[in-house]
Scaffold this motif. Structure first.
Motif, PDB file in Angstrom:
ATOM      1  N   SER A   1       0.828  -1.215   0.000  1.00  0.00           N
ATOM      2  CA  SER A   1       0.000   0.000   0.000  1.00  0.00           C
ATOM      3  C   SER A   1       0.857   1.257   0.000  1.00  0.00           C
ATOM      4  O   SER A   1       0.599   2.202  -0.762  1.00  0.00           O
ATOM      5  CB  SER A   1      -0.920   0.022   1.218  1.00  0.00           C
ATOM      6  N   GLU A   2       1.867   1.254   0.855  1.00  0.00           N
ATOM      7  CA  GLU A   2       2.733   2.425   0.955  1.00  0.00           C
ATOM      8  C   GLU A   2       3.551   2.633  -0.321  1.00  0.00           C
ATOM      9  O   GLU A   2       3.709   3.759  -0.792  1.00  0.00           O
ATOM     10  CB  GLU A   2       3.678   2.285   2.164  1.00  0.00           C
TER      11      GLU A   2
ATOM     12  N   SER B   1       1.185   3.919  -3.116  1.00  0.00           N
ATOM     13  CA  SER B   1       0.762   5.312  -2.916  1.00  0.00           C
ATOM     14  C   SER B   1       1.939   6.275  -3.051  1.00  0.00           C
ATOM     15  O   SER B   1       1.787   7.389  -3.543  1.00  0.00           O
ATOM     16  CB  SER B   1       0.059   5.491  -1.570  1.00  0.00           C
TER      17      SER B   1
ATOM     18  N   GLU C   1      -1.709   8.635  -4.123  1.00  0.00           N
ATOM     19  CA  GLU C   1      -2.628   8.170  -3.079  1.00  0.00           C
ATOM     20  C   GLU C   1      -3.807   7.371  -3.649  1.00  0.00           C
ATOM     21  O   GLU C   1      -4.348   6.497  -2.987  1.00  0.00           O
ATOM     22  CB  GLU C   1      -3.122   9.366  -2.265  1.00  0.00           C
TER      23      GLU C   1
ATOM     24  N   LYS D   1      -3.428   3.470  -3.473  1.00  0.00           N
ATOM     25  CA  LYS D   1      -3.208   2.784  -2.193  1.00  0.00           C
ATOM     26  C   LYS D   1      -4.009   1.479  -2.118  1.00  0.00           C
ATOM     27  O   LYS D   1      -3.502   0.465  -1.641  1.00  0.00           O
ATOM     28  CB  LYS D   1      -3.572   3.700  -1.026  1.00  0.00           C
ATOM     29  N   THR D   2      -5.220   1.488  -2.621  1.00  0.00           N
ATOM     30  CA  THR D   2      -6.045   0.276  -2.624  1.00  0.00           C
ATOM     31  C   THR D   2      -5.430  -0.793  -3.513  1.00  0.00           C
ATOM     32  O   THR D   2      -5.412  -1.978  -3.158  1.00  0.00           O
ATOM     33  CB  THR D   2      -7.477   0.591  -3.085  1.00  0.00           C
TER      34      THR D   2
ATOM     35  N   GLY E   1      -2.340  -1.191  -4.007  1.00  0.00           N
ATOM     36  CA  GLY E   1      -1.241  -1.716  -3.210  1.00  0.00           C
ATOM     37  C   GLY E   1      -1.709  -2.745  -2.196  1.00  0.00           C
ATOM     38  O   GLY E   1      -1.025  -3.736  -1.941  1.00  0.00           O
ATOM     39  N   SER E   2      -2.894  -2.514  -1.630  1.00  0.00           N
ATOM     40  CA  SER E   2      -3.478  -3.503  -0.705  1.00  0.00           C
ATOM     41  C   SER E   2      -3.776  -4.810  -1.436  1.00  0.00           C
ATOM     42  O   SER E   2      -3.541  -5.897  -0.902  1.00  0.00           O
ATOM     43  CB  SER E   2      -4.764  -2.962  -0.082  1.00  0.00           C
TER      44      SER E   2
ATOM     45  N   MET F   1      -0.545  -6.616  -2.011  1.00  0.00           N
ATOM     46  CA  MET F   1      -0.069  -7.262  -0.789  1.00  0.00           C
ATOM     47  C   MET F   1      -0.692  -8.648  -0.634  1.00  0.00           C
ATOM     48  O   MET F   1      -0.018  -9.602  -0.233  1.00  0.00           O
ATOM     49  CB  MET F   1      -0.409  -6.411   0.436  1.00  0.00           C
TER      50      MET F   1
END
Length: 124
Positions: free
Chosen positions: A19-20, A23, A28, A31-32, A34-35, A38
């Motif tokens: 997420s980081e 983003s 930004e 970010k989702t 990135g989730s 993960m």
């Protein structure tokens, strides 16, 4: 072992800080994504490691079994996404189940190819 070592730092970073990272480098709004990365990273890492094994069934003339496992893989992929959507699951839970199922089938495929090679070594 080499692909495991090559992938370890890359996929570990994605699994821990996806997420980081998304983003920071993409904005930004990502970010989702990135989730999602993960959650999917363990599956993609295992796919990265097992990718070269696809030639083993060709060498041992076991393409029928390989085709069956590939078909199961695709059915699990499409079926998980379809069922997750039709049962009202959120994307995170659907991706978690997808990752678990894909890791399971890739582990079976890896074990199967290992046994093909091991049997060949024993007969020589």
């Amino acid at each position: 072992a080499l692909l495991f070592i090559i992938g370890l730092p890359i996929f570990s970073l994605i699994m821990l800080f996806g997420s980081e990272i998304f983003s920071l480098y993409l904005g930004e709004n990502f970010k989702t994504a990135g989730s999602f990365a993960m959650i999917l990273a363990p599956w993609i890492w295992l796919k990265f490691i097992t990718g070269p094994l696809v030639m083993i069934p060709v060498v041992y003339n076991r393409m029928n079994t390989s085709f069956l496992l590939a078909s199961i893989t695709n059915i699990l992929l499409v079926g998980t996404i379809y069922l997750g959507g039709s049962w009202g699951w959120n994307v995170i839970d659907t991706f978690k189940l997808l990752t678990i199922l894909q890791i399971l089938i890739l582990s079976i495929y890896g074990f199967w190819t290992y046994t093909l090679v091991k049997q060949d070594i024993k007969t020589k």
